[in-house]
Write a protein that holds these residues in place. Structure first.
Motif, PDB file in Angstrom:
ATOM      1  N   THR A 148      -7.174  88.361  71.480  1.00 32.25           N
ATOM      2  CA  THR A 148      -7.343  90.160  71.783  1.00 32.25           C
ATOM      3  C   THR A 148      -8.173  90.170  73.712  1.00 32.25           C
ATOM      4  OG1 THR A 148      -7.992  90.916  69.956  1.00 32.25           O
ATOM      5  CG2 THR A 148      -8.827  91.717  71.236  1.00 32.25           C
ATOM      6  N   GLU A 149      -9.177  89.141  73.764  1.00 35.35           N
ATOM      7  CA  GLU A 149      -9.725  89.426  75.183  1.00 35.35           C
ATOM      8  C   GLU A 149      -8.797  88.583  76.501  1.00 35.35           C
ATOM      9  OE1 GLU A 149     -12.555  89.238  78.607  1.00 35.35           O
ATOM     10  OE2 GLU A 149     -12.657  90.121  75.947  1.00 35.35           O
ATOM     11  N   ALA A 150      -8.448  87.578  76.016  1.00 33.33           N
ATOM     12  CA  ALA A 150      -7.421  87.296  76.358  1.00 33.33           C
ATOM     13  C   ALA A 150      -5.901  88.671  76.738  1.00 33.33           C
ATOM     14  CB  ALA A 150      -6.459  86.031  76.199  1.00 33.33           C
ATOM     15  N   ALA A 151      -5.995  89.130  75.978  1.00 29.08           N
ATOM     16  CA  ALA A 151      -4.559  90.013  75.938  1.00 29.08           C
ATOM     17  C   ALA A 151      -5.504  91.623  76.757  1.00 29.08           C
ATOM     18  CB  ALA A 151      -4.862  90.673  74.529  1.00 29.08           C
ATOM     19  N   SER A 152      -6.785  91.838  76.926  1.00 32.23           N
ATOM     20  CA  SER A 152      -6.903  92.639  77.607  1.00 32.23           C
ATOM     21  C   SER A 152      -7.335  92.108  78.507  1.00 32.23           C
ATOM     22  CB  SER A 152      -8.392  92.667  76.623  1.00 32.23           C
ATOM     23  OG  SER A 152      -9.828  91.740  77.106  1.00 32.23           O
ATOM     24  N   ARG A 153      -7.549  91.075  79.720  1.00 33.42           N
ATOM     25  CA  ARG A 153      -7.455  90.555  80.571  1.00 33.42           C
ATOM     26  C   ARG A 153      -6.188  90.861  81.786  1.00 33.42           C
ATOM     27  NH1 ARG A 153     -10.090  85.780  79.325  1.00 33.42           N
ATOM     28  NH2 ARG A 153      -8.817  84.669  78.830  1.00 33.42           N
ATOM     29  N   LEU A 154      -5.179  91.266  80.969  1.00 28.03           N
ATOM     30  CA  LEU A 154      -4.098  92.149  81.603  1.00 28.03           C
ATOM     31  C   LEU A 154      -3.632  93.519  81.733  1.00 28.03           C
ATOM     32  CD1 LEU A 154      -1.437  90.163  79.064  1.00 28.03           C
ATOM     33  CD2 LEU A 154      -1.661  90.127  81.147  1.00 28.03           C
ATOM     34  N   ARG A 155      -5.015  94.335  81.422  1.00 32.24           N
ATOM     35  CA  ARG A 155      -5.404  95.415  81.576  1.00 32.24           C
ATOM     36  C   ARG A 155      -5.081  95.746  83.161  1.00 32.24           C
ATOM     37  NH1 ARG A 155      -5.305  98.346  76.869  1.00 32.24           N
ATOM     38  NH2 ARG A 155      -6.132  97.606  75.338  1.00 32.24           N
TER      39      ARG A 155
ATOM     40  N   GLY B  79       4.122  91.793  86.989  1.00 28.96           N
ATOM     41  CA  GLY B  79       4.705  90.517  87.641  1.00 28.96           C
ATOM     42  C   GLY B  79       5.419  89.737  86.757  1.00 28.96           C
ATOM     43  N   ASP B  80       6.297  88.266  86.882  1.00 32.29           N
ATOM     44  CA  ASP B  80       6.071  87.384  85.798  1.00 32.29           C
ATOM     45  C   ASP B  80       4.940  86.542  85.619  1.00 32.29           C
ATOM     46  OD1 ASP B  80       8.635  88.232  87.009  1.00 32.29           O
ATOM     47  OD2 ASP B  80       9.789  86.334  88.125  1.00 32.29           O
ATOM     48  N   GLU B  81       4.061  86.388  85.916  1.00 34.93           N
ATOM     49  CA  GLU B  81       3.216  85.908  85.420  1.00 34.93           C
ATOM     50  C   GLU B  81       2.738  86.712  84.536  1.00 34.93           C
ATOM     51  OE1 GLU B  81      -1.393  84.154  87.372  1.00 34.93           O
ATOM     52  OE2 GLU B  81       0.196  84.262  88.842  1.00 34.93           O
ATOM     53  N   GLN B  82       2.439  87.806  84.580  1.00 35.22           N
ATOM     54  CA  GLN B  82       2.502  88.744  83.849  1.00 35.22           C
ATOM     55  C   GLN B  82       3.042  88.305  82.366  1.00 35.22           C
ATOM     56  OE1 GLN B  82       2.007  89.605  86.964  1.00 35.22           O
ATOM     57  NE2 GLN B  82       0.070  89.374  87.205  1.00 35.22           N
ATOM     58  N   LEU B  83       4.103  89.292  82.268  1.00 37.90           N
ATOM     59  CA  LEU B  83       5.032  88.980  81.713  1.00 37.90           C
ATOM     60  C   LEU B  83       5.247  87.383  80.823  1.00 37.90           C
ATOM     61  CD1 LEU B  83       9.127  90.541  83.207  1.00 37.90           C
ATOM     62  CD2 LEU B  83       7.212  91.457  81.135  1.00 37.90           C
ATOM     63  N   THR B  84       4.958  86.404  81.545  1.00 41.14           N
ATOM     64  CA  THR B  84       5.242  85.219  80.525  1.00 41.14           C
ATOM     65  C   THR B  84       3.837  85.169  79.905  1.00 41.14           C
ATOM     66  OG1 THR B  84       6.012  84.147  83.343  1.00 41.14           O
ATOM     67  CG2 THR B  84       4.780  83.041  80.471  1.00 41.14           C
ATOM     68  N   ARG B  85       2.386  85.933  80.822  1.00 41.75           N
ATOM     69  CA  ARG B  85       1.145  85.524  79.925  1.00 41.75           C
ATOM     70  C   ARG B  85       1.106  86.505  78.209  1.00 41.75           C
ATOM     71  NH1 ARG B  85      -2.887  82.357  78.234  1.00 41.75           N
ATOM     72  NH2 ARG B  85      -4.780  83.057  78.155  1.00 41.75           N
ATOM     73  N   LEU B  86       2.338  87.844  78.585  1.00 43.08           N
ATOM     74  CA  LEU B  86       1.750  89.024  77.622  1.00 43.08           C
ATOM     75  C   LEU B  86       3.041  87.968  76.460  1.00 43.08           C
ATOM     76  CD1 LEU B  86       1.969  91.592  76.788  1.00 43.08           C
ATOM     77  CD2 LEU B  86       4.233  91.964  77.121  1.00 43.08           C
ATOM     78  N   CYS B  87       4.501  86.900  76.937  1.00 44.45           N
ATOM     79  CA  CYS B  87       4.649  86.509  75.881  1.00 44.45           C
ATOM     80  C   CYS B  87       4.120  85.779  75.104  1.00 44.45           C
ATOM     81  CB  CYS B  87       6.427  86.556  77.020  1.00 44.45           C
ATOM     82  SG  CYS B  87       7.313  87.723  77.118  1.00 44.45           S
ATOM     83  N   ALA B  88       3.383  84.850  76.085  1.00 45.20           N
ATOM     84  CA  ALA B  88       2.979  83.652  74.931  1.00 45.20           C
ATOM     85  C   ALA B  88       1.927  84.402  74.229  1.00 45.20           C
ATOM     86  CB  ALA B  88       1.916  82.952  76.508  1.00 45.20           C
TER      87      ALA B  88
ATOM     88  N   ALA C 251       1.458  99.693  76.781  1.00 43.98           N
ATOM     89  CA  ALA C 251      -0.017  99.429  76.434  1.00 43.98           C
ATOM     90  C   ALA C 251      -1.544  99.631  77.187  1.00 43.98           C
ATOM     91  CB  ALA C 251      -0.503  99.806  75.039  1.00 43.98           C
ATOM     92  N   LEU C 252      -1.334  97.551  77.121  1.00 45.93           N
ATOM     93  CA  LEU C 252      -2.000  96.794  78.038  1.00 45.93           C
ATOM     94  C   LEU C 252      -1.866  97.627  79.386  1.00 45.93           C
ATOM     95  CD1 LEU C 252      -1.887  93.689  76.199  1.00 45.93           C
ATOM     96  CD2 LEU C 252      -3.319  95.172  76.018  1.00 45.93           C
ATOM     97  N   GLN C 253      -1.098  97.699  80.289  1.00 47.72           N
ATOM     98  CA  GLN C 253      -1.340  98.255  81.316  1.00 47.72           C
ATOM     99  C   GLN C 253      -1.737  99.745  81.346  1.00 47.72           C
ATOM    100  OE1 GLN C 253       3.075  97.691  83.713  1.00 47.72           O
ATOM    101  NE2 GLN C 253       3.494  96.966  81.419  1.00 47.72           N
ATOM    102  N   GLY C 254      -1.845 100.291  80.367  1.00 44.86           N
ATOM    103  CA  GLY C 254      -3.254 101.515  80.369  1.00 44.86           C
ATOM    104  C   GLY C 254      -1.748 102.697  80.029  1.00 44.86           C
ATOM    105  N   ARG C 255      -0.383 102.678  79.605  1.00 46.73           N
ATOM    106  CA  ARG C 255      -0.142 103.915  79.427  1.00 46.73           C
ATOM    107  C   ARG C 255       0.340 103.944  78.112  1.00 46.73           C
ATOM    108  NH1 ARG C 255       3.461 100.345  82.638  1.00 46.73           N
ATOM    109  NH2 ARG C 255       3.610 100.883  84.885  1.00 46.73           N
ATOM    110  N   ARG C 256       0.439 105.298  77.175  1.00 36.00           N
ATOM    111  CA  ARG C 256       0.759 105.859  76.498  1.00 36.00           C
ATOM    112  C   ARG C 256       1.732 106.086  76.035  1.00 36.00           C
ATOM    113  NH1 ARG C 256      -2.877 109.360  78.523  1.00 36.00           N
ATOM    114  NH2 ARG C 256      -0.755 110.986  79.213  1.00 36.00           N
ATOM    115  N   VAL C 257       2.296 105.310  74.683  1.00 33.89           N
ATOM    116  CA  VAL C 257       3.478 104.467  74.138  1.00 33.89           C
ATOM    117  C   VAL C 257       3.596 105.231  72.755  1.00 33.89           C
ATOM    118  CG1 VAL C 257       4.595 102.888  73.847  1.00 33.89           C
ATOM    119  CG2 VAL C 257       3.157 102.501  75.455  1.00 33.89           C
ATOM    120  N   HIS C 258       4.642 105.556  73.243  1.00 34.68           N
ATOM    121  CA  HIS C 258       5.930 106.446  71.843  1.00 34.68           C
ATOM    122  C   HIS C 258       6.602 105.786  71.658  1.00 34.68           C
ATOM    123  CE1 HIS C 258       4.412 110.587  72.652  1.00 34.68           C
ATOM    124  NE2 HIS C 258       3.156 109.964  72.238  1.00 34.68           N
TER     125      HIS C 258
END
Length: 774
Positions: free
Chosen positions: A49-56, A62-71, A122-129
């Motif tokens: 959970t903490e690792a995901a929160s760092r994406l905020r 970018g490619d690095e963040q996409l890779t981390r999110l998918c992992a 959401a981890l980029q701070g956007r509200r999602v429907h």
């Protein structure tokens, strides 16, 4: 050689997947996702959970963040659901995060791909429907994916009709909110009528991820969502309904081949005029009765019980044409709705003044970022690009599809086709394979079930009469020996697993060839054909599909009735093997798709101006709602009255009174403007007779009328303020005429169910020529 290989791969992709976004960039990230997997597995839940929160902390991925999110997302799904996301699901997630409509085959895991993309936004701070086609899927997916969201540190909620305003507010305050497209749209309409900021339930929209995107963005696009206020019960002309019931096709009235128009013949006009006391329908004095006759004739001649609607629990319930099930909360415009109720001799339903409305297309246009997912997007790629500026990304299946899609079997008549379908079901059923039959409407599904019963075959019927049981029926449609007869697209969002819901008999069914899908006719869209076929062959399972058709099917008669000469059928079976028959069938379907596209374009040509006007008015309304603008505007014109009221009430109370006055008049004027535009739209076809472009004429009339609204609202507010009486409890707004509807309700309306402008104009010309000849 490597360069040649890459070029060859791209060429194959272009040839095999028209209108498809290049996936090479995303595919190149998959090895890096796999490399992170061992390290991510060693994280505790809290560390994940903490690792995901760092994406905020990252404004854009970018490619690095996409890779981390998918992992991280893959590991969260493995822990929470026991499902390790396939590479193709991660491709889907990346496609959604970068704003595309991803096409993923049935059973390939769109729900998880959508959830990981929603979490990423959401981890980029956007509200999602996350927008779905119905309330059941919205709640199911939110609850199903909640453990994944929890591990990623993202809050999730959902909206459904039973929720209170406060519960809705809480659901929308979550970082990800699931909801049916209609429910989210209705909340938008309700928010547009509030008079206090605290009563708003939604926050400004940011990201929409649309599930079953082709259905929502294309099939539902021209169906307006409506907010109505109480007026009275809708009244149809009972006398006219009785007269029209006696009219006969070919003698008293005619219809066009598309079944979109009906008009009186001279003999029919004479019969109706005599029955109504000798009036002249085509004289100015008879215009009201003519309108009542026309709408009653439409209800009588063009709308068929158990095809277009059901009568259930004493009410008319529309059937969704693209999904073959009851369209909840959906109705026709009031006049036509009342006419159908009179036709079926039912009590009239409530009629309301339309306070506001919004099309699904306009609803989605509110979101700065839109993405979608579906099993069939390529077929509507042109419309997605034209109306939403969205491109399609085709995701390959995780396991190659081995379904056997057999050639269409074409027959001379519908009756011979039906006999062949029953024979096909008998033959396949003997092997024990489960069978899913897709029919065109309720009446056909029940006729086929009756034929199967007479042949000694037991089946489960799924249609608009029992659609509440849909998920349960479809979940068991893959059981050994099961025959399921269903209208249209059975069970969108529910996989058919071989061996039944628990898959316990999977191998036994797979050994016999898997699920066999039968279409009883080609649909008006190749996309609907593909959706039905796609129920079989899930995740590399065996399966097969075949469509039966007739050159006298409704699709052919309506869109390509001129069948070439020389096509012969087998004398015994009525089957046609001439390739010309297949070409005729394909041509009819292409024409039907073209008609639907033109109707979509035509609707949007008109609603685009209305949406622009609505947007401008809402900006002004929002400023009135959130600031002291109303008090300042009224004080400029009536300074003495405002000073008097401020002394009597206090500054805050005066501000509230001015705000309520101006919001009331703005809302009332907008409702009047919508009614005015509806009247203009309904009569605009007459302009075509004068060689004026209907759309240009619509703009010429609508724009000046709108430009008066804000000033008119201010003037009315000034007048109301001057006349309002001050009592012990402050200003008596109700006595001053500021009365909002005692009740409001929401529904969907079939906009312009029959006519395009060209058809309307043609119908008028025919009617006038007949009148002149007689």
């Amino acid at each position: 050689m490597a360069l040649i290989g890459r070029v060859g791969k791209r060429l194959r992709r272009i040839i095999q997947r028209p209108a498809s976004v290049e996936l090479t960039r995303y595919e190149a990230l998959l090895p890096a996702v796999g490399e992170q997997e061992p390290d991510v597995k060693r994280l505790s839940d809290a560390e994940l959970t903490e690792a995901a929160s760092r994406l905020r902390q990252e404004p854009e991925f970018g490619d690095e963040q996409l890779t981390r999110l998918c992992a991280l997302g893959r590991e969260a799904a493995r822990r929470a659901l026991g499902e390790r996301a396939f590479d193709v699901q991660l491709l889907g997630t990346m496609g959604l995060l970068t704003g595309h409509v991803v096409q993923m085959a049935t059973g390939e895991g769109k729900t998880l791909a959508g959830a990981l993309a929603a979490a990423g936004h959401a981890l980029q701070g956007r509200r999602v429907h996350v927008i779905s086609v119905n309330d059941y899927l919205a709640r199911r997916d939110a609850e199903w994916m909640r453990p994944v969201y929890d591990l990623l540190g993202v809050s999730v909620g959902w909206v459904e009709p039973a929720l209170t305003a406060q519960e809705r507010r809480e659901a929308y305050s979550a970082q990800v909110c699931y909801g049916a497209v209609s429910e989210i749209g209705f909340d938008v309409l309700r928010d547009r009528l509030v008079t206090r900021v605290d009563d708003l339930v939604q926050q400004p929209p940011e990201v929409a991820i649309v599930d079953e995107a082709d259905s929502v963005l294309v099939d539902e696009a021209r169906v307006p969502l409506v907010m109505a206020g109480s007026v009275d019960a809708g009244m149809a002309d009972e006398e006219v309904a009785k007269i029209v019931r006696r009219l006969r096709l070919g003698l008293h009235y005619e219809t066009d081949p598309d079944g979109r128009n009906a008009w009186l013949t001279s003999a029919g006009a004479s019969v109706v005029e005599k029955a109504l006391g000798g009036i002249d329908l085509y004289d100015e004095s008879g215009s009201d009765r003519l309108a009542a006759v026309n709408v009653a004739l439409h209800a009588h001649a063009l709308l068929t019980r158990d095809v277009d609607y059901l009568v259930r629990d004493g009410k008319v319930q529309l059937i969704n044409a693209s999904r073959g099930r009851v369209a909840q909360l959906q109705r026709w415009p009031d006049g036509l709705q009342a006419a159908v109720e009179a036709k079926e001799q039912l009590p009239p339903s409530d009629r309301g003044e339309i306070l506001d409305s919004i099309t699904v297309q306009a609803l989605l246009a509110r979101y700065p970022r839109v993405a979608g997912m579906t099993g069939t997007a390529v077929a509507v790629a042109e419309q997605l690009r034209e109306f939403y500026e969205l491109e399609v990304a085709v995701i390959p299946p995780n396991t190659p599809t081995i379904r056997d899609d057999r050639p269409d079997r074409i027959f001379s008549t519908p009756s011979r086709k039906l006999r062949a379908i029953v024979a096909e079901i008998e033959s396949v059923h003997e092997t024990g394979r489960p069978i899913l039959v897709g029919t065109q409407d309720v009446a056909e599904s029940e006729e086929l079930a009756d034929k199967l019963a007479k042949a000694g075959l037991s089946c489960v019927v799924l249609n608009a009469r029992n659609d509440a049981e849909e998920a349960a029926i479809i979940a068991e449609a893959g059981k050994y020996g099961t025959i399921t007869v269903s209208t249209q697209m059975a069970g969108r969002g529910t996989d058919i697993r071989l061996g039944g819901a628990d898959g316990s008999d999977h191998e036994r069914v797979a050994e016999r060839g898997g699920l066999h899908v039968i279409g009883t006719a080609r649909y008006p869209s190749s996309r609907l054909d593909d959706q039905l076929r796609g129920r079989a062959g899930r995740q590399g399972d065996p399966g097969s599909s075949v469509f039966f058709a007739s050159l006298n099917d409704e699709l052919v008669l309506a869109h390509a009735p001129d069948v070439p000469d020389g096509i012969e059928a087998d004398e015994d079976t009525g089957e046609i093997t001439d390739p010309a028959a297949q070409r005729q069938l394909n041509h009819a379907q292409r024409v039907a798709e073209g008609v639907d596209l033109e109707i979509h374009r035509n609707t949007w040509r008109y609603t685009r101006l209305i949406e622009h006007q609505r947007s401008r008015l809402l900006q002004h309304r929002d400023e009135v709602l959130r600031t002291d603008l109303a008090r300042r505007l009224l004080a400029e014109t009536e300074p003495d009255r405002c000073a008097e009221l401020e002394e009597a009430l206090g500054e805050q109370a005066l501000e509230r009174v001015c705000r309520e006055l101006m919001l009331y008049h703005l809302d009332q004027l907008w409702a009047d403007h919508l009614a005015f535009l509806t009247d203009v739209r309904e009569t605009i076809h007459l302009r075509a007779l004068a060689k004026e472009t209907p759309l240009d004429e619509f703009h010429r009339v609508a724009i000046p009328q709108f430009q008066k609204l804000r000033e008119e609202a201010r003037q009315r507010s000034v007048k109301t303020l001057a006349e309002a009486k001050i009592g012990d409890e402050g200003v008596d707004l109700a006595a001053a005429g500021v009365r909002r509807p005692t009740s409001t309700w929401t529904y969907l309306v079939q906009d312009n169910p029959f006519d395009s402008d060209a058809e309307q104009a043609l119908k008028k010309v025919r009617g006038m020529l007949r009148k002149k000849r007689n």
